[in-house]
Design a protein around this motif. Structure first.
Motif, PDB file in Angstrom:
ATOM      1  N   ALA A  45      -7.314  -2.274   4.687  1.00  0.00           N
ATOM      2  CA  ALA A  45      -7.188  -1.312   5.787  1.00  0.00           C
ATOM      3  C   ALA A  45      -6.529  -1.975   6.996  1.00  0.00           C
ATOM      4  N   GLY A  46      -6.914  -3.205   7.295  1.00  0.00           N
ATOM      5  CA  GLY A  46      -6.286  -3.933   8.401  1.00  0.00           C
ATOM      6  C   GLY A  46      -4.830  -4.247   8.116  1.00  0.00           C
ATOM      7  N   LEU A  47      -4.525  -4.533   6.863  1.00  0.00           N
ATOM      8  CA  LEU A  47      -3.141  -4.807   6.482  1.00  0.00           C
ATOM      9  C   LEU A  47      -2.299  -3.532   6.524  1.00  0.00           C
ATOM     10  N   ARG A  48      -2.924  -2.406   6.223  1.00  0.00           N
ATOM     11  CA  ARG A  48      -2.205  -1.126   6.286  1.00  0.00           C
ATOM     12  C   ARG A  48      -1.835  -0.801   7.734  1.00  0.00           C
ATOM     13  N   GLU A  49      -2.750  -1.079   8.664  1.00  0.00           N
ATOM     14  CA  GLU A  49      -2.459  -0.839  10.091  1.00  0.00           C
ATOM     15  C   GLU A  49      -1.267  -1.653  10.569  1.00  0.00           C
ATOM     16  N   ARG A  50      -1.086  -2.838  10.000  1.00  0.00           N
ATOM     17  CA  ARG A  50       0.033  -3.719  10.376  1.00  0.00           C
ATOM     18  C   ARG A  50       1.260  -3.495   9.485  1.00  0.00           C
ATOM     19  N   LYS A  51       1.225  -2.437   8.668  1.00  0.00           N
ATOM     20  CA  LYS A  51       2.347  -2.048   7.803  1.00  0.00           C
ATOM     21  C   LYS A  51       2.745  -3.122   6.794  1.00  0.00           C
ATOM     22  N   ILE A  52       1.725  -3.811   6.261  1.00  0.00           N
ATOM     23  CA  ILE A  52       1.952  -4.800   5.212  1.00  0.00           C
ATOM     24  C   ILE A  52       1.733  -4.153   3.852  1.00  0.00           C
ATOM     25  N   VAL A  53       0.726  -3.285   3.768  1.00  0.00           N
ATOM     26  CA  VAL A  53       0.447  -2.537   2.539  1.00  0.00           C
ATOM     27  C   VAL A  53       0.392  -1.054   2.866  1.00  0.00           C
ATOM     28  N   ASP A  54       0.437  -0.262   1.819  1.00  0.00           N
ATOM     29  CA  ASP A  54       0.315   1.184   1.939  1.00  0.00           C
ATOM     30  C   ASP A  54      -0.614   1.657   0.832  1.00  0.00           C
ATOM     31  N   SER A  55      -1.229   2.802   1.043  1.00  0.00           N
ATOM     32  CA  SER A  55      -2.107   3.345   0.015  1.00  0.00           C
ATOM     33  C   SER A  55      -1.744   4.799  -0.257  1.00  0.00           C
ATOM     34  N   SER A  56      -2.007   5.208  -1.482  1.00  0.00           N
ATOM     35  CA  SER A  56      -1.784   6.598  -1.862  1.00  0.00           C
ATOM     36  C   SER A  56      -2.989   7.064  -2.667  1.00  0.00           C
ATOM     37  N   LYS A  57      -3.305   8.339  -2.519  1.00  0.00           N
ATOM     38  CA  LYS A  57      -4.455   8.905  -3.219  1.00  0.00           C
ATOM     39  C   LYS A  57      -3.999   9.585  -4.491  1.00  0.00           C
ATOM     40  N   GLY A  58      -4.958   9.924  -5.304  1.00  0.00           N
ATOM     41  CA  GLY A  58      -4.648  10.675  -6.506  1.00  0.00           C
ATOM     42  C   GLY A  58      -4.766   9.848  -7.762  1.00  0.00           C
ATOM     43  N   HIS A  59      -4.464  10.518  -8.866  1.00  0.00           N
ATOM     44  CA  HIS A  59      -4.619   9.914 -10.192  1.00  0.00           C
ATOM     45  C   HIS A  59      -3.785   8.637 -10.359  1.00  0.00           C
ATOM     46  N   ALA A  68       8.917  -5.919   1.927  1.00  0.00           N
ATOM     47  CA  ALA A  68       9.320  -6.940   0.959  1.00  0.00           C
ATOM     48  C   ALA A  68       8.537  -8.225   1.222  1.00  0.00           C
ATOM     49  N   ALA A  69       8.220  -8.942   0.152  1.00  0.00           N
ATOM     50  CA  ALA A  69       7.424 -10.164   0.272  1.00  0.00           C
ATOM     51  C   ALA A  69       8.109 -11.211   1.148  1.00  0.00           C
ATOM     52  N   TYR A  70       9.427 -11.208   1.193  1.00  0.00           N
ATOM     53  CA  TYR A  70      10.134 -12.167   2.058  1.00  0.00           C
ATOM     54  C   TYR A  70      10.030 -11.797   3.532  1.00  0.00           C
ATOM     55  N   ASP A  71       9.553 -10.580   3.820  1.00  0.00           N
ATOM     56  CA  ASP A  71       9.429 -10.088   5.185  1.00  0.00           C
ATOM     57  C   ASP A  71       7.988 -10.141   5.704  1.00  0.00           C
ATOM     58  N   VAL A  72       7.076 -10.685   4.908  1.00  0.00           N
ATOM     59  CA  VAL A  72       5.668 -10.788   5.309  1.00  0.00           C
ATOM     60  C   VAL A  72       5.318 -12.256   5.449  1.00  0.00           C
ATOM     61  N   THR A  73       4.971 -12.674   6.653  1.00  0.00           N
ATOM     62  CA  THR A  73       4.583 -14.067   6.872  1.00  0.00           C
ATOM     63  C   THR A  73       3.068 -14.213   6.773  1.00  0.00           C
ATOM     64  N   LEU A  74       2.644 -15.437   6.554  1.00  0.00           N
ATOM     65  CA  LEU A  74       1.216 -15.697   6.557  1.00  0.00           C
ATOM     66  C   LEU A  74       0.622 -15.403   7.927  1.00  0.00           C
ATOM     67  N   TYR A  78      -2.587 -13.183   8.754  1.00  0.00           N
ATOM     68  CA  TYR A  78      -3.646 -13.763   9.584  1.00  0.00           C
ATOM     69  C   TYR A  78      -4.003 -12.824  10.734  1.00  0.00           C
ATOM     70  N   ILE A  79      -3.006 -12.305  11.413  1.00  0.00           N
ATOM     71  CA  ILE A  79      -3.240 -11.379  12.530  1.00  0.00           C
ATOM     72  C   ILE A  79      -3.879 -10.091  12.022  1.00  0.00           C
ATOM     73  N   ALA A  80      -3.394  -9.577  10.894  1.00  0.00           N
ATOM     74  CA  ALA A  80      -3.939  -8.335  10.332  1.00  0.00           C
ATOM     75  C   ALA A  80      -5.410  -8.490   9.942  1.00  0.00           C
ATOM     76  N   LEU A  81      -5.824  -9.699   9.613  1.00  0.00           N
ATOM     77  CA  LEU A  81      -7.222  -9.955   9.266  1.00  0.00           C
ATOM     78  C   LEU A  81      -8.093 -10.183  10.492  1.00  0.00           C
ATOM     79  N   GLY A  82      -7.512 -10.061  11.666  1.00  0.00           N
ATOM     80  CA  GLY A  82      -8.284 -10.233  12.891  1.00  0.00           C
ATOM     81  C   GLY A  82      -8.352 -11.656  13.398  1.00  0.00           C
TER      82      GLY A  82
END
Length: 146
Positions: A45-59, A68-74, A78-82
């Motif tokens: 949820a924290g990563l979604r707020e920082r636009k690192i991951v996304d979620s979708s509902k349904g089957h 992209a993984a090259y666009d996400v730094t550690l 770290y910041i997204a985890l508080g």
């Protein structure tokens, strides 16, 4: 003192997301780290707020990387985890009038601050893709050694 391994666990599940071509559920990711799906949802949820991951509902829903993984730094993660504490070490403050305690605390505080600066600077330049590449290198090296 118990170690906080949420950063490491998050990297672990993000590497699985990076390798998948379809969304993963929190239950699937929990199995990867032998963890709890509720923990996975809280972390993501924290990563979604920082636009690192996304979620979708349904089957066919679940979690995916939204960048992209090259666009996400550690550092992003770290910041997204508080910004969890990097060290389990701390200062003693039982006798604030003691000059020895004050001196030790000043040295420790500065040393830990310097170390934290170095770590966070490294996090800013290390991407999820690079962590994944290191894993692949390690896997190949271990595979060849057998």
């Amino acid at each position: 003192m118990k170690m906080n391994n949420s950063f490491s666990a998050t990297l672990h599940i993000l590497l699985h997301l990076m390798q998948m071509e379809k969304p993963l559920t929190s239950e699937q990711m929990a199995a990867f780290i032998d963890g709890n799906p509720a923990f996975i949802r809280k972390v993501l949820a924290g990563l979604r707020e920082r636009k690192i991951v996304d979620s979708s509902k349904g089957h066919h829903g679940g979690w995916t990387l939204s960048r992209a993984a090259y666009d996400v730094t550690l550092y992003d993660i770290y910041i997204a985890l508080g910004s969890p504490a990097l060290f389990a070490l701390g200062n003693r403050n039982d006798n604030p009038q003691c000059l020895v305690e004050k001196g030790v605390n000043r040295v420790m505080s500065q040393t830990l601050a310097d170390a934290e600066t170095l770590i966070l600077e490294r996090f800013k330049h290390l991407t999820l893709e690079e962590v994944g590449a290191e894993f692949i290198h390690y896997l190949n090296e271990k595979g060849q050694a057998q």
